[in-house]
Design a protein around this motif. Structure first.
Motif, PDB file in Angstrom:
ATOM      1  N   ARG A 165      15.393 -25.027  21.115  1.00  0.00           N
ATOM      2  CA  ARG A 165      16.454 -25.391  22.069  1.00  0.00           C
ATOM      3  C   ARG A 165      15.951 -26.454  23.027  1.00  0.00           C
ATOM      4  O   ARG A 165      16.687 -27.364  23.417  1.00  0.00           O
ATOM      5  CB  ARG A 165      16.908 -24.156  22.834  1.00  0.00           C
ATOM      6  CG  ARG A 165      18.054 -24.442  23.826  1.00  0.00           C
ATOM      7  CD  ARG A 165      19.260 -24.979  23.084  1.00  0.00           C
ATOM      8  NE  ARG A 165      20.342 -25.366  23.977  1.00  0.00           N
ATOM      9  CZ  ARG A 165      20.454 -26.539  24.570  1.00  0.00           C
ATOM     10  NH1 ARG A 165      19.506 -27.472  24.378  1.00  0.00           N
ATOM     11  NH2 ARG A 165      21.481 -26.820  25.344  1.00  0.00           N
ATOM     12  N   PHE A 166      14.671 -26.363  23.411  1.00  0.00           N
ATOM     13  CA  PHE A 166      14.070 -27.374  24.272  1.00  0.00           C
ATOM     14  C   PHE A 166      13.999 -28.719  23.555  1.00  0.00           C
ATOM     15  O   PHE A 166      14.371 -29.757  24.118  1.00  0.00           O
ATOM     16  CB  PHE A 166      12.674 -26.914  24.692  1.00  0.00           C
ATOM     17  CG  PHE A 166      11.928 -27.902  25.538  1.00  0.00           C
ATOM     18  CD1 PHE A 166      12.093 -27.917  26.912  1.00  0.00           C
ATOM     19  CD2 PHE A 166      11.065 -28.823  24.958  1.00  0.00           C
ATOM     20  CE1 PHE A 166      11.415 -28.837  27.686  1.00  0.00           C
ATOM     21  CE2 PHE A 166      10.371 -29.736  25.733  1.00  0.00           C
ATOM     22  CZ  PHE A 166      10.546 -29.745  27.102  1.00  0.00           C
ATOM     23  N   LEU A 167      13.513 -28.719  22.311  1.00  0.00           N
ATOM     24  CA  LEU A 167      13.389 -29.965  21.551  1.00  0.00           C
ATOM     25  C   LEU A 167      14.745 -30.619  21.326  1.00  0.00           C
ATOM     26  O   LEU A 167      14.876 -31.844  21.392  1.00  0.00           O
ATOM     27  CB  LEU A 167      12.714 -29.683  20.212  1.00  0.00           C
ATOM     28  CG  LEU A 167      11.220 -29.343  20.254  1.00  0.00           C
ATOM     29  CD1 LEU A 167      10.773 -28.816  18.902  1.00  0.00           C
ATOM     30  CD2 LEU A 167      10.402 -30.560  20.651  1.00  0.00           C
ATOM     31  N   LYS A 168      15.751 -29.805  21.052  1.00  0.00           N
ATOM     32  CA  LYS A 168      17.081 -30.344  20.764  1.00  0.00           C
ATOM     33  C   LYS A 168      17.659 -31.103  21.956  1.00  0.00           C
ATOM     34  O   LYS A 168      18.339 -32.116  21.785  1.00  0.00           O
ATOM     35  CB  LYS A 168      18.015 -29.200  20.362  1.00  0.00           C
ATOM     36  CG  LYS A 168      19.403 -29.642  19.962  1.00  0.00           C
ATOM     37  CD  LYS A 168      20.255 -28.458  19.520  1.00  0.00           C
ATOM     38  CE  LYS A 168      21.641 -28.912  19.098  1.00  0.00           C
ATOM     39  NZ  LYS A 168      22.481 -27.743  18.669  1.00  0.00           N
ATOM     40  N   VAL A 185      18.643 -19.170   6.536  1.00  0.00           N
ATOM     41  CA  VAL A 185      18.218 -18.780   7.884  1.00  0.00           C
ATOM     42  C   VAL A 185      17.061 -19.637   8.389  1.00  0.00           C
ATOM     43  O   VAL A 185      16.498 -19.358   9.450  1.00  0.00           O
ATOM     44  CB  VAL A 185      17.815 -17.286   7.916  1.00  0.00           C
ATOM     45  CG1 VAL A 185      18.992 -16.413   7.542  1.00  0.00           C
ATOM     46  CG2 VAL A 185      16.631 -17.006   6.998  1.00  0.00           C
ATOM     47  N   ALA A 186      16.690 -20.679   7.641  1.00  0.00           N
ATOM     48  CA  ALA A 186      15.591 -21.566   8.039  1.00  0.00           C
ATOM     49  C   ALA A 186      16.131 -22.969   8.301  1.00  0.00           C
ATOM     50  O   ALA A 186      16.821 -23.551   7.456  1.00  0.00           O
ATOM     51  CB  ALA A 186      14.518 -21.612   6.960  1.00  0.00           C
ATOM     52  N   GLU A 187      15.825 -23.508   9.465  1.00  0.00           N
ATOM     53  CA  GLU A 187      16.278 -24.844   9.847  1.00  0.00           C
ATOM     54  C   GLU A 187      15.066 -25.745  10.073  1.00  0.00           C
ATOM     55  O   GLU A 187      14.235 -25.473  10.954  1.00  0.00           O
ATOM     56  CB  GLU A 187      17.104 -24.778  11.135  1.00  0.00           C
ATOM     57  CG  GLU A 187      17.716 -26.103  11.550  1.00  0.00           C
ATOM     58  CD  GLU A 187      18.816 -26.561  10.601  1.00  0.00           C
ATOM     59  OE1 GLU A 187      18.988 -27.786  10.444  1.00  0.00           O
ATOM     60  OE2 GLU A 187      19.502 -25.691  10.025  1.00  0.00           O
ATOM     61  N   VAL A 240      24.263 -20.324  14.321  1.00  0.00           N
ATOM     62  CA  VAL A 240      23.364 -20.990  13.383  1.00  0.00           C
ATOM     63  C   VAL A 240      23.263 -22.464  13.777  1.00  0.00           C
ATOM     64  O   VAL A 240      24.273 -23.095  14.102  1.00  0.00           O
ATOM     65  CB  VAL A 240      23.878 -20.831  11.935  1.00  0.00           C
ATOM     66  CG1 VAL A 240      23.035 -21.655  10.971  1.00  0.00           C
ATOM     67  CG2 VAL A 240      23.855 -19.359  11.533  1.00  0.00           C
ATOM     68  N   ILE A 241      22.056 -23.005  13.754  1.00  0.00           N
ATOM     69  CA  ILE A 241      21.781 -24.299  14.374  1.00  0.00           C
ATOM     70  C   ILE A 241      22.625 -25.438  13.818  1.00  0.00           C
ATOM     71  O   ILE A 241      23.288 -26.166  14.555  1.00  0.00           O
ATOM     72  CB  ILE A 241      20.294 -24.650  14.231  1.00  0.00           C
ATOM     73  CG1 ILE A 241      19.444 -23.677  15.054  1.00  0.00           C
ATOM     74  CG2 ILE A 241      20.024 -26.066  14.693  1.00  0.00           C
ATOM     75  CD1 ILE A 241      19.656 -23.776  16.529  1.00  0.00           C
ATOM     76  N   SER A 242      22.636 -25.629  12.491  1.00  0.00           N
ATOM     77  CA  SER A 242      23.252 -26.821  11.911  1.00  0.00           C
ATOM     78  C   SER A 242      24.478 -26.464  11.083  1.00  0.00           C
ATOM     79  O   SER A 242      24.638 -25.331  10.615  1.00  0.00           O
ATOM     80  CB  SER A 242      22.230 -27.552  11.021  1.00  0.00           C
ATOM     81  OG  SER A 242      21.927 -26.774   9.867  1.00  0.00           O
TER      82      SER A 242
END
Length: 508
Positions: A125-128, A165-167, A481-483
């Motif tokens: 979340r920080f990197l994004k 489940v892997a991004e 889910v992230i993407s």
């Protein structure tokens, strides 16, 4: 103490043995996490879930720190397939050797460099959100992806595929693959020197892999200078020295853990169908024991019961009557949920064939579990800053809101020209971080779930259980889910499982 009270992290300070217990789904002050383990011999799954609140004291000056990243123990107890003695015998001179390869300190006119340790929820979340027009970013982790842990239990039984489940970290922060001075290093962080603003790392070993490209088999070391350091190194499950846990059980917190659990589950199902196997041995192979009645343990038990009812009964009809699931909890399951929801979960799990047992695990043996019937922490302030250490910040694993808060803080510091090392002392950091509980959810199998939207265990609020809650649970996780790519994967996997059932192919 029950295994359901497992902590989640093990960060150590060199020379002072300072440890930090920062949990999955947590804030700096609250630990609410869960993990699972599976016994290699008898499908005994241990899924501890802790609900602990910790105070965060200040610590003294830290000149040399040694941290463990996700899945890696700290020096000297790391997992580099080297002996601990070799690392202990390494001299401090080797660490301080300026001839080590790596990234030197940034020069005047260059963008300040932020080094992030870990690829968990908080760090991603920080990197994004990091403004890469202000900062260069270097991410260091032995894992090049983020795991969406709330859905990890579903991969163990084939409801979801592992890639769902892997991004990849490069998709979360594109600068890591496109910007010339922003990089990802697949490595472990061994030590932090806060005086010289450098981290010392060791690459992931190539042992066991083909060496066609001439890559070194032994891991090698390098250093990275930083202007700002963010420690989001993840968590390491603790066993509280309960005998046999590491030898006879797996934790469920990484994709490779879920892969091993799935392999063992399918292997035992097929072995149990072999001729000449004694009845008692067949029942032992097919007895799944989950330890820990938190959200992870309950959801994993629900996934197992669904798998048994909908797939095992159809595809393994010869052994369908011998497979059972037992959930062991020291107190009440889902203790943080509303009383009515706990009762609903108990009734639903029992209805699905899950045997509930109250007890505390004393020992874990190769073929059985024995029940017992008859610290210092790393301190951070309200802005995630480690006191008495310049330019070092820390976040809990899976703490997405911490990551969001800290990245906004960093972007604000950068805009005030405080991004360089030792330049943020007089910067106004703004309002401190305040945690607000947004609620809890848990699936209990058979298209049923619990939704508890109370702000605390004793507060009043909305709580609901049943099919509608299950739809809310799935919808909420799908949106988190992230993407969009992985959202598509998850939705397709759910639909495929609903129509065709779970894939029980055992590969590897």
């Amino acid at each position: 103490m029950a295994m359901s009270r497992f902590g989640r992290s093990n960060l150590k300070q060199s020379g002072k043995a300072i440890r930090s217990f920062m949990a999955e789904r947590s804030t700096p002050l609250t630990e609410v996490g869960g993990s699972a383990m599976l016994s290699p011999s008898s499908l005994q799954t241990l899924a501890p879930c802790s609900n602990n609140t910790k105070t965060v004291p200040s610590i003294g000056q830290m000149n040399q720190l040694s941290y463990g990243l996700r899945g890696i123990n700290t020096t000297p107890q790391h997992n580099f397939q080297q002996s601990a003695e070799r690392i202990e015998e390494d001299s401090e001179a080797e660490f301080d050797d300026r001839r080590l390869p790596g990234l030197e300190a940034t020069k005047p006119g260059e963008k300040p460099r932020v080094v992030v340790l870990g690829t968990g929820w908080a760090s991603c979340r920080f990197l994004k959100g990091l403004d890469t027009s202000i900062y260069d970013v270097v991410c260091i982790s032995p894992r090049n992806h983020m795991v969406f842990t709330p859905l990890l239990a579903s991969t163990c039984v084939g409801t979801l595929e592992f890639r769902s489940v892997a991004e990849p970290i490069s998709r979360i922060q594109s600068a890591l693959s496109t910007a010339p001075n922003s990089l990802f290093y697949l490595a472990h962080c061994l030590r932090i020197d806060s005086d010289s603003h450098e981290v010392y790392c060791e690459t992931v070993s190539n042992r066991g892999l083909p060496n066609e490209q001439g890559l070194p088999k032994e891991p090698y070391r390098f250093k990275v200078a930083y202007d700002k350091l963010v420690i989001a190194a993840g968590a390491e499950p603790l066993t509280f020295n309960i005998k046999g846990v590491k030898e006879h059980a797996f934790f469920l917190r990484e994709v490779n853990n879920a892969q091993e659990i799935r392999k063992r589950l399918l292997l035992n199902l097929m072995k149990a169908d072999n001729p000449g196997l004694p009845v008692e041995e067949r029942k032992r192979l097919l007895h799944c024991v989950v330890v820990g009645g938190g959200p992870t343990g309950v959801e994993f038990s629900g996934e197992l019961s669904d798998f048994i009812i909908k797939d095992v009964h159809e595809q393994y009809s010869h052994v369908k009557d011998d497979i059972h699931v037992t959930l062991i909890e020291a107190n009440e399951i889902l203790s943080s949920f509303d009383v009515g929801l706990r009762e609903y979960a108990t009734n639903q799990l029992t209805k699905c064939g899950v045997r509930l047992m109250r007890g505390i695990v004393k020992e874990v043996h190769e073929k059985k579990i024995v029940l017992n019937d008859g610290t210092d922490v790393i301190g951070i302030d309200q802005w995630m800053h480690v006191p008495s250490v310049e330019d070092v910040f820390a976040m809990g694993d899976c703490a997405e809101r911490e990551g969001k808060f800290l990245v906004n803080l960093f972007n604000n510091i950068g805009k005030q020209n405080g991004g360089k090392a030792f330049s943020a002392k007089n910067i106004n950091l703004g309002e401190p971080f305040v945690y607000k509980h947004l609620g809890s959810m848990a699936s209990v199998g058979s298209y049923k779930a619990l939704v508890d939207l109370r702000e605390s265990k004793f507060a009043k609020g909305i709580s609901h259980a049943g099919f509608v809650s299950w739809l809310i649970w799935r919808s909420a996780y799908l949106t988190r889910v992230i993407s969009w790519r992985n959202r598509f994967y998850v939705a397709v996997n759910w639909a495929t499982t609903l129509v065709f059932g779970r894939d029980d192919s055992r590969i590897g």
